[in-house]
Design a protein around this motif. Sequence first.
Motif, mmCIF file in Angstrom:
data_model
loop_
_atom_site.group_PDB
_atom_site.id
_atom_site.type_symbol
_atom_site.label_atom_id
_atom_site.label_comp_id
_atom_site.label_asym_id
_atom_site.label_seq_id
_atom_site.Cartn_x
_atom_site.Cartn_y
_atom_site.Cartn_z
ATOM 1 N N GLU B 26 45.542 34.959 40.482
ATOM 2 C CA GLU B 26 45.678 36.262 39.819
ATOM 3 C C GLU B 26 47.142 36.505 39.455
ATOM 4 O O GLU B 26 47.438 37.057 38.394
ATOM 5 C CB GLU B 26 45.162 37.389 40.732
ATOM 6 N N GLU B 59 45.889 42.295 36.152
ATOM 7 C CA GLU B 59 45.800 41.090 36.990
ATOM 8 C C GLU B 59 46.581 41.265 38.282
ATOM 9 O O GLU B 59 46.188 40.789 39.334
ATOM 10 C CB GLU B 59 46.317 39.858 36.232
ATOM 11 N N HIS B 62 44.412 43.108 40.577
ATOM 12 C CA HIS B 62 43.421 42.199 41.185
ATOM 13 C C HIS B 62 44.043 41.466 42.367
ATOM 14 O O HIS B 62 43.459 41.359 43.432
ATOM 15 C CB HIS B 62 42.930 41.155 40.180
ATOM 16 N N VAL B 106 39.225 31.588 36.037
ATOM 17 C CA VAL B 106 39.211 32.551 37.143
ATOM 18 C C VAL B 106 37.771 32.830 37.590
ATOM 19 O O VAL B 106 37.473 32.844 38.790
ATOM 20 C CB VAL B 106 39.922 33.863 36.734
ATOM 21 N N GLN B 136 34.944 40.147 35.908
ATOM 22 C CA GLN B 136 35.137 38.945 35.106
ATOM 23 C C GLN B 136 34.268 38.955 33.856
ATOM 24 O O GLN B 136 34.692 38.511 32.790
ATOM 25 C CB GLN B 136 34.851 37.685 35.932
HETATM 26 FE FE LIG Z 1 41.752 38.909 37.435
#
Ligand SMILES: [Fe+2]
Lengths: 106, 170
Positions: B26, B59, B62, B106, B136
Motif C-alpha cells: 500500500e 493508499e 489503506h 493489490v 479493490q
Molecule cells: Fe489500496
Amino acid sequence: MTTVYSSKFYTFYQSDADRCYFIDFGQKLVKLSFCQLLALRQRIQTISIEDHFDSDLNKHGFEILMLCNKEHLFLLNTFEILDLMELLGNALGVLGIANQIGLTSS
Amino acid sequence: MKDIARQRMSIKISTMDLLNNQIKMEAHASASYLAMASWCEQNAFPSSADFFYHQASEEREHMMKIFKFVADCGGNPISPSVENLNHDFSTLEEVFETALDQEITVTKSIYNIQSAARKEQDFLVENFLQWFITEQLEEEKTFRDILDLFEVMGREGIALKFIDERIKPE
Ligand SMILES: [Fe+2]
C-alpha cells in the motif's frame, strides 16, 4: 522453564510462570517478552547474510544486535548469526507446532 | 506449555508477515500514485494530477488501516520502505493502465492473504480484509472507466485535454 530448542551456541526457553521467553547466549541469559521476540525475529530477517561473504559490503563479517529496547548489545560473527537464525526458526516452529496440536502440558 | 504467542497476539505470525507485506504494498502504491501525479503535473494534465494526489492519500489510509490492525492484534507492524518507483510514462493512457495493473496486483495480493488466513483459521483477518475486497472492486472499476474514455474520445491532441477535464477525484 521449558527448553524449546537448542542450537549449537544458544538455547531457547519458555517460562510459563513469567509468560515470556529466555535465550541463553552463553555469556548472558536474555529475557524476552513476546513483542521483543517478534522484534528480534524481524531484526534477524533484515540481516543480509550474503553480505558477510563480500568484504566490500560487510568488511569484518560482524553484526551488531541490540535487543529489548537496547538493553542488551551483542556483536555476533557470521557463524553465530547463522546459528541464531537456526535457533529462532526452529524455536518458533516448535512453538507453532505445539500450538497447532494444542499441547497444554510441558 | 502455555501458548504465549496466542495470549499476546490474536493472529498467526505467518499472517502477520503477510499483512506487513501488504503494508509495504500500500505504501508503494501511494508513492507510485504520487509519481504519476508528478508526471501529470509536468505534462499539463491538472485534473489527473489532482486525481492521483487523492489516490496517493487513499493508499496511505489503506496502509494505516492495516498497520493499526496489526498493532491492535498485538503484532509488530513494520514501517515500510519504498523502492523502485517508476516516474517514466509515454502517454496519459499508459499512466492509467499502469495504475489499473497496480490495483490488480493489490487485489491478487489481498486474495492471497485471505486464502492463507482461511487456511490458518485466522477468521479475524478474513473479516478485516472483507472491506479491502470491496474497496479493490471500486478502485479497479474507477480505472477501467477512465481507460474506456480513451476508447471513446480518442488519444490525440484535444481529446486528451477533454479526458483530463473529465477526471475527478472520487
Ligand atoms: Fe489500496
